[in-house]
Scaffold this motif. Structure first.
Motif, PDB file in Angstrom:
ATOM      1  N   ASN A   1       0.900  -1.139  -0.041  1.00 47.06           N
ATOM      2  CA  ASN A   1      -0.041  -0.042  -0.113  1.00 47.06           C
ATOM      3  C   ASN A   1       0.943   1.346   0.105  1.00 47.06           C
ATOM      4  OD1 ASN A   1      -2.492  -1.394  -0.052  1.00 47.06           O
ATOM      5  ND2 ASN A   1      -2.727  -1.328   2.374  1.00 47.06           N
ATOM      6  N   VAL A   2       1.954   1.303   0.922  1.00 45.45           N
ATOM      7  CA  VAL A   2       2.734   2.299   0.965  1.00 45.45           C
ATOM      8  C   VAL A   2       3.469   2.473  -0.517  1.00 45.45           C
ATOM      9  CG1 VAL A   2       4.973   3.310   1.960  1.00 45.45           C
ATOM     10  CG2 VAL A   2       3.334   2.261   3.342  1.00 45.45           C
ATOM     11  N   ARG A   3       3.840   1.507  -1.294  1.00 46.04           N
ATOM     12  CA  ARG A   3       4.681   1.594  -2.345  1.00 46.04           C
ATOM     13  C   ARG A   3       3.753   1.901  -3.629  1.00 46.04           C
ATOM     14  NH1 ARG A   3       6.581  -3.653  -3.460  1.00 46.04           N
ATOM     15  NH2 ARG A   3       8.838  -3.010  -2.894  1.00 46.04           N
ATOM     16  N   LYS A   4       2.380   1.776  -3.415  1.00 49.73           N
ATOM     17  CA  LYS A   4       1.405   2.071  -4.477  1.00 49.73           C
ATOM     18  C   LYS A   4       0.860   3.655  -4.403  1.00 49.73           C
ATOM     19  CE  LYS A   4      -3.587   1.317  -5.463  1.00 49.73           C
ATOM     20  NZ  LYS A   4      -4.755   0.725  -5.257  1.00 49.73           N
ATOM     21  N   ILE A   5       0.900   4.037  -3.126  1.00 49.68           N
ATOM     22  CA  ILE A   5       0.821   5.399  -2.798  1.00 49.68           C
ATOM     23  C   ILE A   5       1.645   6.326  -3.284  1.00 49.68           C
ATOM     24  CG2 ILE A   5       0.232   7.119  -1.094  1.00 49.68           C
ATOM     25  CD1 ILE A   5      -1.177   5.148   0.301  1.00 49.68           C
ATOM     26  N   ILE A   6       2.939   5.826  -3.042  1.00 49.34           N
ATOM     27  CA  ILE A   6       4.178   6.695  -3.497  1.00 49.34           C
ATOM     28  C   ILE A   6       4.036   6.644  -5.093  1.00 49.34           C
ATOM     29  CG2 ILE A   6       6.846   6.526  -3.605  1.00 49.34           C
ATOM     30  CD1 ILE A   6       6.713   5.458  -0.696  1.00 49.34           C
ATOM     31  N   GLU A   7       3.992   5.644  -5.646  1.00 48.64           N
ATOM     32  CA  GLU A   7       3.968   5.791  -7.147  1.00 48.64           C
ATOM     33  C   GLU A   7       2.740   6.504  -7.694  1.00 48.64           C
ATOM     34  OE1 GLU A   7       4.354   1.481  -7.951  1.00 48.64           O
ATOM     35  OE2 GLU A   7       6.285   1.389  -7.149  1.00 48.64           O
ATOM     36  N   GLU A   8       1.593   6.250  -7.244  1.00 42.05           N
ATOM     37  CA  GLU A   8       0.361   6.777  -7.796  1.00 42.05           C
ATOM     38  C   GLU A   8       0.498   8.530  -7.856  1.00 42.05           C
ATOM     39  OE1 GLU A   8      -4.185   7.036  -6.739  1.00 42.05           O
ATOM     40  OE2 GLU A   8      -3.080   5.080  -6.074  1.00 42.05           O
ATOM     41  N   TYR A   9       1.051   8.865  -6.450  1.00 36.81           N
ATOM     42  CA  TYR A   9       1.231  10.332  -6.486  1.00 36.81           C
ATOM     43  C   TYR A   9       2.520  10.900  -6.734  1.00 36.81           C
ATOM     44  CZ  TYR A   9      -3.629   9.946  -4.466  1.00 36.81           C
ATOM     45  OH  TYR A   9      -4.925   9.592  -4.207  1.00 36.81           O
ATOM     46  N   ASP A  10       3.492   9.859  -7.247  1.00 36.69           N
ATOM     47  CA  ASP A  10       4.825  10.567  -7.608  1.00 36.69           C
ATOM     48  C   ASP A  10       5.264  11.286  -6.481  1.00 36.69           C
ATOM     49  OD1 ASP A  10       6.751  10.510  -9.337  1.00 36.69           O
ATOM     50  OD2 ASP A  10       6.387  12.334 -10.273  1.00 36.69           O
TER      51      ASP A  10
ATOM     52  N   ALA B   1       6.420   2.983  11.969  1.00 35.62           N
ATOM     53  CA  ALA B   1       5.663   2.239  10.911  1.00 35.62           C
ATOM     54  C   ALA B   1       6.205   2.847   9.406  1.00 35.62           C
ATOM     55  CB  ALA B   1       4.211   2.213  10.977  1.00 35.62           C
ATOM     56  N   LEU B   2       5.911   4.136   9.516  1.00 31.87           N
ATOM     57  CA  LEU B   2       6.453   5.101   8.100  1.00 31.87           C
ATOM     58  C   LEU B   2       7.720   4.804   7.887  1.00 31.87           C
ATOM     59  CD1 LEU B   2       5.670   6.812   5.745  1.00 31.87           C
ATOM     60  CD2 LEU B   2       6.013   8.553   7.324  1.00 31.87           C
ATOM     61  N   LEU B   3       8.581   4.762   9.074  1.00 30.28           N
ATOM     62  CA  LEU B   3      10.110   4.537   8.680  1.00 30.28           C
ATOM     63  C   LEU B   3      10.389   3.212   8.312  1.00 30.28           C
ATOM     64  CD1 LEU B   3      13.176   5.568   9.336  1.00 30.28           C
ATOM     65  CD2 LEU B   3      12.668   4.897  11.696  1.00 30.28           C
ATOM     66  N   TYR B   4       9.806   2.271   9.167  1.00 36.31           N
ATOM     67  CA  TYR B   4      10.155   0.852   8.818  1.00 36.31           C
ATOM     68  C   TYR B   4       9.755   0.575   7.313  1.00 36.31           C
ATOM     69  CZ  TYR B   4      12.180  -0.948  12.849  1.00 36.31           C
ATOM     70  OH  TYR B   4      13.168  -1.440  13.701  1.00 36.31           O
ATOM     71  N   SER B   5       8.424   1.031   6.795  1.00 31.95           N
ATOM     72  CA  SER B   5       7.734   0.860   5.748  1.00 31.95           C
ATOM     73  C   SER B   5       8.888   1.467   4.514  1.00 31.95           C
ATOM     74  CB  SER B   5       6.609   1.649   5.430  1.00 31.95           C
ATOM     75  OG  SER B   5       5.876   0.949   6.290  1.00 31.95           O
ATOM     76  N   LEU B   6       9.573   2.926   4.485  1.00 33.36           N
ATOM     77  CA  LEU B   6      10.112   3.366   3.590  1.00 33.36           C
ATOM     78  C   LEU B   6      11.420   2.558   3.518  1.00 33.36           C
ATOM     79  CD1 LEU B   6       9.127   6.937   4.437  1.00 33.36           C
ATOM     80  CD2 LEU B   6       8.692   5.831   2.339  1.00 33.36           C
ATOM     81  N   PHE B   7      12.127   2.375   4.853  1.00 35.32           N
ATOM     82  CA  PHE B   7      13.441   1.398   4.862  1.00 35.32           C
ATOM     83  C   PHE B   7      13.412   0.177   4.182  1.00 35.32           C
ATOM     84  CE2 PHE B   7      16.342  -1.379   6.985  1.00 35.32           C
ATOM     85  CZ  PHE B   7      17.642  -0.554   6.797  1.00 35.32           C
ATOM     86  N   GLU B   8      12.160  -0.591   4.357  1.00 38.27           N
ATOM     87  CA  GLU B   8      11.931  -2.009   3.843  1.00 38.27           C
ATOM     88  C   GLU B   8      11.883  -1.819   2.388  1.00 38.27           C
ATOM     89  OE1 GLU B   8      12.360  -5.082   5.134  1.00 38.27           O
ATOM     90  OE2 GLU B   8      12.970  -3.965   7.188  1.00 38.27           O
ATOM     91  N   LEU B   9      11.280  -0.928   1.717  1.00 39.74           N
ATOM     92  CA  LEU B   9      10.913  -0.518   0.497  1.00 39.74           C
ATOM     93  C   LEU B   9      12.568  -0.072  -0.189  1.00 39.74           C
ATOM     94  CD1 LEU B   9       7.715   1.237   0.448  1.00 39.74           C
ATOM     95  CD2 LEU B   9       8.013  -1.176  -0.491  1.00 39.74           C
ATOM     96  N   GLY B  10      13.272   0.050   0.373  1.00 41.03           N
ATOM     97  CA  GLY B  10      14.709   0.424  -0.191  1.00 41.03           C
ATOM     98  C   GLY B  10      14.860   1.899  -0.161  1.00 41.03           C
ATOM     99  N   TYR B  11      14.335   2.847   0.094  1.00 39.01           N
ATOM    100  CA  TYR B  11      14.543   4.137   0.302  1.00 39.01           C
ATOM    101  C   TYR B  11      15.740   4.551   0.956  1.00 39.01           C
ATOM    102  CZ  TYR B  11      10.198   4.796  -2.551  1.00 39.01           C
ATOM    103  OH  TYR B  11       9.198   4.800  -3.689  1.00 39.01           O
ATOM    104  N   SER B  12      16.465   5.355   0.587  1.00 35.43           N
ATOM    105  CA  SER B  12      17.360   6.125   1.564  1.00 35.43           C
ATOM    106  C   SER B  12      16.661   7.052   2.392  1.00 35.43           C
ATOM    107  CB  SER B  12      18.464   6.951   0.535  1.00 35.43           C
ATOM    108  OG  SER B  12      19.531   7.404   1.510  1.00 35.43           O
ATOM    109  N   VAL B  13      16.797   6.571   3.670  1.00 38.11           N
ATOM    110  CA  VAL B  13      16.237   7.503   4.741  1.00 38.11           C
ATOM    111  C   VAL B  13      17.026   8.106   5.678  1.00 38.11           C
ATOM    112  CG1 VAL B  13      13.912   6.332   4.484  1.00 38.11           C
ATOM    113  CG2 VAL B  13      15.503   5.664   6.275  1.00 38.11           C
ATOM    114  N   GLU B  14      16.765   9.074   6.335  1.00 30.46           N
ATOM    115  CA  GLU B  14      17.379   9.779   7.491  1.00 30.46           C
ATOM    116  C   GLU B  14      16.339  10.001   8.506  1.00 30.46           C
ATOM    117  OE1 GLU B  14      20.333  13.086   6.726  1.00 30.46           O
ATOM    118  OE2 GLU B  14      20.977  11.978   4.854  1.00 30.46           O
ATOM    119  N   ILE B  15      16.705  10.095   9.869  1.00 30.03           N
ATOM    120  CA  ILE B  15      15.720  10.330  10.789  1.00 30.03           C
ATOM    121  C   ILE B  15      16.002  11.832  11.408  1.00 30.03           C
ATOM    122  CG2 ILE B  15      14.800   9.627  12.986  1.00 30.03           C
ATOM    123  CD1 ILE B  15      15.760   6.702  11.927  1.00 30.03           C
TER     124      ILE B  15
END
Length: 112
Positions: free
Chosen positions: A5-14, A34-48
Motif C-alpha cells: 500500500n505504501v509503495r502504491k501510494i508513493i507511485e500513484e502520487y509520484d 511504521a512509516l520509517l520501517y516501511s520506507l526503509f524496507e522498500l529500499g528508500y534512502s532515509v534519514e531520521i
C-alpha cells in the motif's frame, strides 16, 4: 500488505523517486515508526529527524533515546534537536502546540 500500500501510494502520487533521500520525522510513536520501517524496507534512502521538546518531566528524553537507538539499529543518519519548548512558548506568548509545531517544522526544513 502495508508495504504494498505504501509503495502504491508513493507511485500513484509520484511522491519520491528511488534515488532521493527521505527525511522521516519520527516521534517514537507507532505511526512514525511504521512509516520509517516501511520506507526503509522498500529500499528508500532515509534519514531520521526527531525533536525532543523537553516535556513530560523528562520523559520526552526517553522518546529521543528510543528513536536514536532505532536509527543505530537501521544504520541510518539521525538528526536531533533538543529545545525547552514549553518554557520558550511562554516567553514568546505562544501556545505550546503552535510553538512546538514551528520549532519542528523549522528544524525539519533546515535539516532537509
Amino acid at each position: 500488505m502495508l508495504l504494498s500500500n505504501v509503495r502504491k501510494i508513493i507511485e500513484e502520487y509520484d511522491l519520491v523517486s528511488s534515488d532521493e533521500k527521505i527525511l522521516v520525522a519520527v516521534s517514537g510513536g507507532a505511526d512514525s515508526v511504521a512509516l520509517l520501517y516501511s520506507l526503509f524496507e522498500l529500499g528508500y534512502s532515509v534519514e531520521i529527524a526527531h525533536v525532543d521538546h523537553q516535556t513530560r518531566q523528562g520523559q520526552s528524553k526517553k522518546d529521543a533515546e528510543f528513536v536514536s537507538q532505532l536509527a543505530k539499529k537501521l544504520g541510518v543518519p539521525f538528526h536531533l534537536k533538543t529545545c525547552p519548548v514549553e518554557e520558550e512558548s511562554l516567553n514568546f506568548g505562544r501556545s505550546f502546540e503552535e510553538y512546538a509545531r514551528e520549532v519542528r517544522y523549522r528544524f525539519f526544513k533546515e535539516t532537509a
